[in-house]
Design an enzyme around this catalytic site. Structure first.
Site, PDB file in Angstrom:
ATOM      1  N   GLY A 145     -34.687  -7.592 -15.920  1.00 51.21           N
ATOM      2  CA  GLY A 145     -33.727  -7.333 -14.982  1.00 51.21           C
ATOM      3  C   GLY A 145     -33.977  -7.708 -13.394  1.00 51.21           C
ATOM      4  N   CYS A 146     -33.549  -7.051 -12.470  1.00 53.11           N
ATOM      5  CA  CYS A 146     -33.904  -7.530 -11.224  1.00 53.11           C
ATOM      6  C   CYS A 146     -35.329  -7.738 -10.900  1.00 53.11           C
ATOM      7  CB  CYS A 146     -33.291  -6.419 -10.268  1.00 53.11           C
ATOM      8  SG  CYS A 146     -34.066  -6.585  -8.498  1.00 53.11           S
TER       9      CYS A 146
END
Length: 196
Positions: free
Chosen positions: A30-31
């Protein structure tokens, strides 16, 4: 004096060896701001760089074309201080391995989780690691793939503010992380194993 010469003969080749003192691996969860922040805390890790990998577009950018690429981090670590299997143990408790649509509040293909392996040895270790996680959650599908490593493109140029974002903009970073529900979901999945 003779013993000093012998000692130098033994040490000098070691000092100038071309053998790498550090290893690297690439992980997507993810991020990349969050992955960078999480892995830089880990003892034995010397550097974590945010970037893109896994796609076919050359020189992807955050604001431009990064089609097919994952947001990922390249982790440099000392295998004498932390092993590759231990890195993967830490990786799993920092992602949602059941989410096939992204990670936490970030949705879409660039936010998917993935382990990028450099060779057959890493692939075997990663597959064993994934099997161990699957045993912990019978009846649930672990969707995080194990993929062959490809070119890693660090974020750079006028987008360099993404590197070490959690240090450069700590208030905004904490606000984003909390609102994204990352830590809450990790606690829900992993309980006491979740990072604090």
């Amino acid at each position: 004096m003779k013993s000093l010469r012998i000692l130098l003969l033994l040490i000098i080749p070691f000092l100038f060896s071309t053998e790498s003192w550090a290893a690297k691996t690439v992980l997507a969860g993810g991020c990349f701001w969050c992955m960078e922040a999480d892995f830089e805390k880990l003892e034995g890790v010397s550097d974590v760089v945010s970037g893109f990998t896994g796609g076919t577009v050359d020189n992807p950018t955050y604001e431009g074309d990064h089609t097919g690429h994952y947001e990922a981090v390249e982790i440099t670590y000392d295998p004498k201080r932390i092993s590759y299997p231990k890195l993967l143990d830490y990786y799993w408790v920092n992602i949602d391995p059941f989410d096939a649509g992204g990670q936490f509040c970030d949705r879409g293909p660039s936010y998917l989780s993935a382990i990028f392996v450099a060779d057959a040895k890493e692939r075997k270790i990663a597959e064993e690691s994934k099997k161990e996680i699957a045993k912990m959650f019978p009846g649930k599908e672990i969707v995080t793939p194990i993929l062959g490593a490809s070119i890693f493109y660090p974020i750079k140029g006028n987008e360099s503010f993404h590197q070490d974002y959690y240090k450069k903009s700590p208030v905004r970073y904490k606000f984003y992380r909390w609102n994204c529900g990352r830590d809450q979901r990790l606690q829900e999945i992993w309980g006491e194993k979740a990072p604090h």
